[in-house]
Design a protein around this motif. Structure first.
Motif, PDB file in Angstrom:
ATOM      1  N   ARG A  29      11.245  29.686  90.821  1.00  0.00           N
ATOM      2  CA  ARG A  29      10.008  28.940  91.054  1.00  0.00           C
ATOM      3  C   ARG A  29       8.909  29.610  90.256  1.00  0.00           C
ATOM      4  N   PHE A  30       8.032  28.794  89.658  1.00  0.00           N
ATOM      5  CA  PHE A  30       6.856  29.358  89.015  1.00  0.00           C
ATOM      6  C   PHE A  30       5.747  29.397  90.048  1.00  0.00           C
ATOM      7  N   VAL A  31       5.053  30.535  90.140  1.00  0.00           N
ATOM      8  CA  VAL A  31       3.989  30.731  91.127  1.00  0.00           C
ATOM      9  C   VAL A  31       2.659  30.823  90.374  1.00  0.00           C
ATOM     10  N   PRO A  32       1.934  29.694  90.264  1.00  0.00           N
ATOM     11  CA  PRO A  32       0.698  29.694  89.479  1.00  0.00           C
ATOM     12  C   PRO A  32      -0.343  30.689  89.974  1.00  0.00           C
ATOM     13  N   GLU A  33      -0.396  30.907  91.283  1.00  0.00           N
ATOM     14  CA  GLU A  33      -1.369  31.851  91.840  1.00  0.00           C
ATOM     15  C   GLU A  33      -1.179  33.275  91.310  1.00  0.00           C
ATOM     16  N   HIS A  34       0.041  33.580  90.961  1.00  0.00           N
ATOM     17  CA  HIS A  34       0.363  34.913  90.433  1.00  0.00           C
ATOM     18  C   HIS A  34       0.615  34.886  88.926  1.00  0.00           C
ATOM     19  N   GLY A  35       0.696  33.678  88.364  1.00  0.00           N
ATOM     20  CA  GLY A  35       0.963  33.544  86.937  1.00  0.00           C
ATOM     21  C   GLY A  35       2.313  34.091  86.533  1.00  0.00           C
ATOM     22  N   THR A  36       3.293  33.970  87.422  1.00  0.00           N
ATOM     23  CA  THR A  36       4.604  34.549  87.156  1.00  0.00           C
ATOM     24  C   THR A  36       5.692  33.705  87.808  1.00  0.00           C
ATOM     25  N   TRP A  37       6.919  34.046  87.501  1.00  0.00           N
ATOM     26  CA  TRP A  37       8.072  33.391  88.098  1.00  0.00           C
ATOM     27  C   TRP A  37       8.523  34.153  89.338  1.00  0.00           C
ATOM     28  N   ALA A  38       9.054  33.411  90.290  1.00  0.00           N
ATOM     29  CA  ALA A  38       9.665  34.006  91.487  1.00  0.00           C
ATOM     30  C   ALA A  38      11.160  33.721  91.431  1.00  0.00           C
ATOM     31  N   GLN A  39      11.935  34.708  91.824  1.00  0.00           N
ATOM     32  CA  GLN A  39      13.383  34.560  91.852  1.00  0.00           C
ATOM     33  C   GLN A  39      13.872  34.804  93.273  1.00  0.00           C
ATOM     34  N   TRP A  40      14.718  33.921  93.762  1.00  0.00           N
ATOM     35  CA  TRP A  40      15.263  34.037  95.109  1.00  0.00           C
ATOM     36  C   TRP A  40      16.290  35.159  95.142  1.00  0.00           C
ATOM     37  N   SER A  41      16.126  36.082  96.070  1.00  0.00           N
ATOM     38  CA  SER A  41      17.027  37.230  96.175  1.00  0.00           C
ATOM     39  C   SER A  41      18.164  36.981  97.155  1.00  0.00           C
ATOM     40  N   GLY A  42      18.112  35.848  97.825  1.00  0.00           N
ATOM     41  CA  GLY A  42      19.089  35.563  98.872  1.00  0.00           C
ATOM     42  C   GLY A  42      18.461  35.642 100.241  1.00  0.00           C
ATOM     43  N   SER A  43      17.316  36.356 100.313  1.00  0.00           N
ATOM     44  CA  SER A  43      16.615  36.471 101.584  1.00  0.00           C
ATOM     45  C   SER A  43      15.101  36.290 101.445  1.00  0.00           C
ATOM     46  N   ARG A  44      14.587  36.410 100.215  1.00  0.00           N
ATOM     47  CA  ARG A  44      13.141  36.230 100.005  1.00  0.00           C
ATOM     48  C   ARG A  44      12.874  35.941  98.539  1.00  0.00           C
ATOM     49  N   TRP A  45      11.682  35.441  98.254  1.00  0.00           N
ATOM     50  CA  TRP A  45      11.254  35.190  96.886  1.00  0.00           C
ATOM     51  C   TRP A  45      10.641  36.471  96.323  1.00  0.00           C
ATOM     52  N   ASN A  46      11.139  36.904  95.182  1.00  0.00           N
ATOM     53  CA  ASN A  46      10.638  38.103  94.520  1.00  0.00           C
ATOM     54  C   ASN A  46       9.896  37.674  93.258  1.00  0.00           C
ATOM     55  N   TYR A  47       8.606  37.943  93.203  1.00  0.00           N
ATOM     56  CA  TYR A  47       7.834  37.580  92.019  1.00  0.00           C
ATOM     57  C   TYR A  47       7.224  38.786  91.327  1.00  0.00           C
ATOM     58  N   ARG A  48       7.584  39.947  91.726  1.00  0.00           N
ATOM     59  CA  ARG A  48       6.995  41.152  91.139  1.00  0.00           C
ATOM     60  C   ARG A  48       7.769  41.678  89.943  1.00  0.00           C
ATOM     61  N   GLN A  49       9.003  41.253  89.796  1.00  0.00           N
ATOM     62  CA  GLN A  49       9.825  41.779  88.705  1.00  0.00           C
ATOM     63  C   GLN A  49      10.362  40.627  87.870  1.00  0.00           C
ATOM     64  N   ASN A  50       9.698  40.359  86.765  1.00  0.00           N
ATOM     65  CA  ASN A  50      10.110  39.261  85.898  1.00  0.00           C
ATOM     66  C   ASN A  50      11.382  39.561  85.113  1.00  0.00           C
ATOM     67  N   HIS A  51      11.812  40.823  85.081  1.00  0.00           N
ATOM     68  CA  HIS A  51      12.975  41.138  84.253  1.00  0.00           C
ATOM     69  C   HIS A  51      14.211  40.352  84.676  1.00  0.00           C
ATOM     70  N   GLY A  52      14.328  40.030  85.941  1.00  0.00           N
ATOM     71  CA  GLY A  52      15.455  39.226  86.416  1.00  0.00           C
ATOM     72  C   GLY A  52      15.419  37.823  85.840  1.00  0.00           C
ATOM     73  N   VAL A  53      14.240  37.246  85.783  1.00  0.00           N
ATOM     74  CA  VAL A  53      14.078  35.917  85.207  1.00  0.00           C
ATOM     75  C   VAL A  53      14.353  35.958  83.709  1.00  0.00           C
ATOM     76  N   PHE A  54      13.868  36.995  83.032  1.00  0.00           N
ATOM     77  CA  PHE A  54      14.129  37.132  81.600  1.00  0.00           C
ATOM     78  C   PHE A  54      15.625  37.253  81.338  1.00  0.00           C
ATOM     79  N   ALA A  55      16.332  37.941  82.191  1.00  0.00           N
ATOM     80  CA  ALA A  55      17.786  38.065  82.030  1.00  0.00           C
ATOM     81  C   ALA A  55      18.452  36.695  82.149  1.00  0.00           C
ATOM     82  N   LEU A  56      17.951  35.855  83.048  1.00  0.00           N
ATOM     83  CA  LEU A  56      18.515  34.513  83.193  1.00  0.00           C
ATOM     84  C   LEU A  56      18.250  33.668  81.952  1.00  0.00           C
TER      85      LEU A  56
END
Length: 71
Positions: A29-56
């Motif tokens: 999910r893109f989170v405009p309020e943070h200007g970043t992408w969020a990635q589902w970890s299986g239990s919560r949305w993580n938007y602090r580490q974009n490296h996971g999204v870049f890997a995808l």
């Protein structure tokens, strides 16, 4: 995952984005309020580490290359 075949995506940035969402969209999910992408970890949305999204995105790019070799 989409039922589209790899050769049915346009060879454009839009086509690349469609591939990304088709492959990983349920976990991104893109989170405009943070200007970043969020990635589902299986239990919560993580938007602090974009490296996971870049890997995808890199994985999708590699798939494009692999699909082209198969064609």
């Amino acid at each position: 995952m989409s039922s589209r075949k790899p050769d049915q995506y346009p060879l454009t940035e839009t086509g690349n984005a469609e591939r990304l969402i088709s492959t990983y969209g349920k976990d991104l999910r893109f989170v405009p309020e943070h200007g970043t992408w969020a990635q589902w970890s299986g239990s919560r949305w993580n938007y602090r580490q974009n490296h996971g999204v870049f890997a995808l995105t890199k994985d999708v790019a590699r798939r494009i290359r692999s699909d082209a070799k198969k064609a």
